[in-house]
Structures are given as structure tokens and as C-alpha cells.
Design a protein around this motif. Sequence first.
Motif, PDB file in Angstrom:
ATOM      1  N   UNK A  54       0.828  -1.197   0.000  1.00 24.43           N
ATOM      2  CA  UNK A  54       0.000   0.000   0.000  1.00 24.43           C
ATOM      3  C   UNK A  54       0.867   1.253   0.000  1.00 24.43           C
ATOM      4  N   UNK A  55       0.236   2.381  -0.329  1.00 25.40           N
ATOM      5  CA  UNK A  55       0.815   3.691  -0.100  1.00 25.40           C
ATOM      6  C   UNK A  55      -0.040   4.339   0.979  1.00 25.40           C
ATOM      7  N   UNK A  56      -0.723   5.435   0.616  1.00 21.99           N
ATOM      8  CA  UNK A  56      -1.740   5.983   1.519  1.00 21.99           C
ATOM      9  C   UNK A  56      -3.016   6.233   0.721  1.00 21.99           C
ATOM     10  N   UNK A  57      -3.937   7.017   1.268  1.00 21.04           N
ATOM     11  CA  UNK A  57      -5.236   7.216   0.616  1.00 21.04           C
ATOM     12  C   UNK A  57      -5.169   8.114  -0.607  1.00 21.04           C
ATOM     13  N   UNK A  58      -4.006   8.744  -0.835  1.00 23.01           N
ATOM     14  CA  UNK A  58      -3.878   9.687  -1.945  1.00 23.01           C
ATOM     15  C   UNK A  58      -2.840   9.277  -2.982  1.00 23.01           C
ATOM     16  N   UNK A  59      -1.953   8.336  -2.649  1.00 22.98           N
ATOM     17  CA  UNK A  59      -0.851   8.020  -3.564  1.00 22.98           C
ATOM     18  C   UNK A  59      -0.403   6.576  -3.419  1.00 22.98           C
ATOM     19  N   UNK A  60      -0.312   5.889  -4.545  1.00 22.27           N
ATOM     20  CA  UNK A  60       0.285   4.550  -4.552  1.00 22.27           C
ATOM     21  C   UNK A  60       1.719   4.635  -5.069  1.00 22.27           C
ATOM     22  N   UNK A  61       1.909   4.815  -6.385  1.00 23.05           N
ATOM     23  CA  UNK A  61       3.278   4.951  -6.897  1.00 23.05           C
ATOM     24  C   UNK A  61       3.288   5.591  -8.276  1.00 23.05           C
ATOM     25  N   UNK A  94      -0.929 -11.956  -2.557  1.00 23.58           N
ATOM     26  CA  UNK A  94      -0.572 -10.539  -2.495  1.00 23.58           C
ATOM     27  C   UNK A  94      -1.844  -9.709  -2.657  1.00 23.58           C
ATOM     28  N   UNK A  95      -2.087  -8.836  -1.701  1.00 20.61           N
ATOM     29  CA  UNK A  95      -3.192  -7.875  -1.759  1.00 20.61           C
ATOM     30  C   UNK A  95      -2.575  -6.494  -1.945  1.00 20.61           C
ATOM     31  N   UNK A  96      -3.195  -5.656  -2.770  1.00 18.21           N
ATOM     32  CA  UNK A  96      -2.665  -4.313  -3.016  1.00 18.21           C
ATOM     33  C   UNK A  96      -3.776  -3.284  -2.844  1.00 18.21           C
ATOM     34  N   UNK A  97      -3.439  -2.174  -2.185  1.00 21.36           N
ATOM     35  CA  UNK A  97      -4.347  -1.037  -2.030  1.00 21.36           C
ATOM     36  C   UNK A  97      -3.804   0.116  -2.869  1.00 21.36           C
ATOM     37  N   UNK A  98      -4.590   0.573  -3.838  1.00 22.14           N
ATOM     38  CA  UNK A  98      -4.150   1.591  -4.793  1.00 22.14           C
ATOM     39  C   UNK A  98      -4.959   2.873  -4.617  1.00 22.14           C
ATOM     40  N   UNK A  99      -4.253   4.007  -4.597  1.00 20.22           N
ATOM     41  CA  UNK A  99      -4.901   5.319  -4.585  1.00 20.22           C
ATOM     42  C   UNK A  99      -4.041   6.286  -5.385  1.00 20.22           C
ATOM     43  N   UNK A 100      -4.669   7.292  -5.973  1.00 18.79           N
ATOM     44  CA  UNK A 100      -3.899   8.285  -6.711  1.00 18.79           C
ATOM     45  C   UNK A 100      -3.127   7.669  -7.865  1.00 18.79           C
ATOM     46  N   UNK A 101      -1.897   8.152  -8.124  1.00 21.36           N
ATOM     47  CA  UNK A 101      -1.136   7.655  -9.269  1.00 21.36           C
ATOM     48  C   UNK A 101      -0.706   6.206  -9.107  1.00 21.36           C
ATOM     49  N   UNK A 102      -0.910   5.432 -10.171  1.00 20.03           N
ATOM     50  CA  UNK A 102      -0.381   4.067 -10.282  1.00 20.03           C
ATOM     51  C   UNK A 102       0.210   3.995 -11.689  1.00 20.03           C
TER      52      UNK A 102
END
Length: 245
Positions: A54-61, A94-102
Motif C-alpha cells: 500500500x501507499x496511503x489514501x492519496x498516492x500509490x506509486x 498478495x493484496x494491493x491497495x491503490x490510490x492516486x497515481x499508479x
Amino acid sequence: MDNLILSNEKNNVLTITLNRFDKKNALNKAMYSELCRLFNYAEQTSAIHCVLIQGNEQCFSAGNDLADFLQHDGKEEFVAFKFVKQLAAFKKPIVVAVAGPAVGIGTTLLLHSDYIIASDNSKFKLPFSQLGLCPEAGSSAILPLKLGHNKAFELMVLGDLFFAQQALEYQIINKCCKPEELLPMATQVAESIAKLPQDSVLTARRLLKQTNQAAVEQALVNEAKEFTRLLETDDCKKIMQQFFG
């Protein structure tokens, strides 16, 4: 590492948090090395049943740190390539949480994951041709299987931006949610997987992936060769120089 990658173990889940938000979590050599270490640790630790990224609620990567490409001397393998090979061979869920740029690897790593939740502020982009480069992380094998050649070509060559609802339609993600729901929901899913009989989960995952595994492994080899070659072309060098002003 300067805490660019954070990790935490709880309820048989290893949570990996990308933590370079001033650079939109662009992955550099040090971060890839730490990801390799953590995935190796997770593989070898029986108490870890699932990995959550994960990243946060606004940005993944925002993808690869392009500065690493400029600094590469061509004599040794990119750590990024080592990571994607490890990712493709990883045996646990693997679980992924995505927000913002990916962007770039921020999207292609999802193709090796098992359950992906994206908030409705997510923006996906595969800008390989726009950078004078080619697909990576086995995406040239996996994405056409999901979408067919034409749509995969559109996303990888034209590099069109797409959003969470489209990613859901493309079967790149499992679920959309509000940003504030993202991290709790991803944790809940990861812990639910971790509670299941581990042998059963690992067997199911292995069987689900077996048909395409050889093709993905070969794609990783082919992509790494072409990616490294393209980095040395005039087109790519010019684009990189313009990017860095």
C-alpha cells in the motif's frame, strides 16, 4: 533506507507501505532492494500467510524513479528487474491497495497480485512508449491475456490514462471504494485470506497461475533485454534529458 519502505507484521499479514510521498512513491534502487528483502523474508517465514502492499489514501506509486535510469552503467542488472522476477515467482497471496497515481510498475505489479482494491481517485498509466521504452514486469504477456491484443496495445503504446472504474472493467482490480475506505478494507481482505488454511490457499494460487507461468517467465527475460537496449537509444536519451530539464 530512511524509512522509504515501512513494514509491519500483524495477524499473519506482512504489510509493506511505500513511504516516499514527496516523490509520489517513485521507486528507486534502494526501495527495490528493500522490497526484494521483504519479499524474500515473507517467502521464508511460515507465520506470514499474505502480503499487503500500500501507499496511503492519496498516492500509490508514480512508477520507476527515472533518475536511476540515467545513472545506470549497463554493467549490472537493474534491481527493479530482480524485484519483478521475485514478484512473479512469489508463492503467497498478495493484496494491493491503490490510490492516486499508479504509473508504470505501479500498475504492472498489480498483474502479479491476487486481490487489488483501488480508491475512486486512482489514475493508472503505462507510459512505456512515451518514454522510448517497452513494457516490463511480464506485462507484455499478462495484459493481452486479460484484455486482448488491441486494448493492451492501446494502454501500453498510446499510454492512455485510465481510472478505477475502467481498471475494474479491465479486470486489473477487484473492487473500487472511497479513499477513506481503502486501507481498512485492504487490511480486512488480507487478514481474511491469512485466516484460511494456508496449504489450501497456496495450492489454489499455484494452480490458478500454472497455465501462464512459463510465458510470464520468458516475457521477463525478453522485456529486460529490450528495456536495457532501448535505454541506450537516442530517442530514450532525448526524452530523459527533456524530462530532467
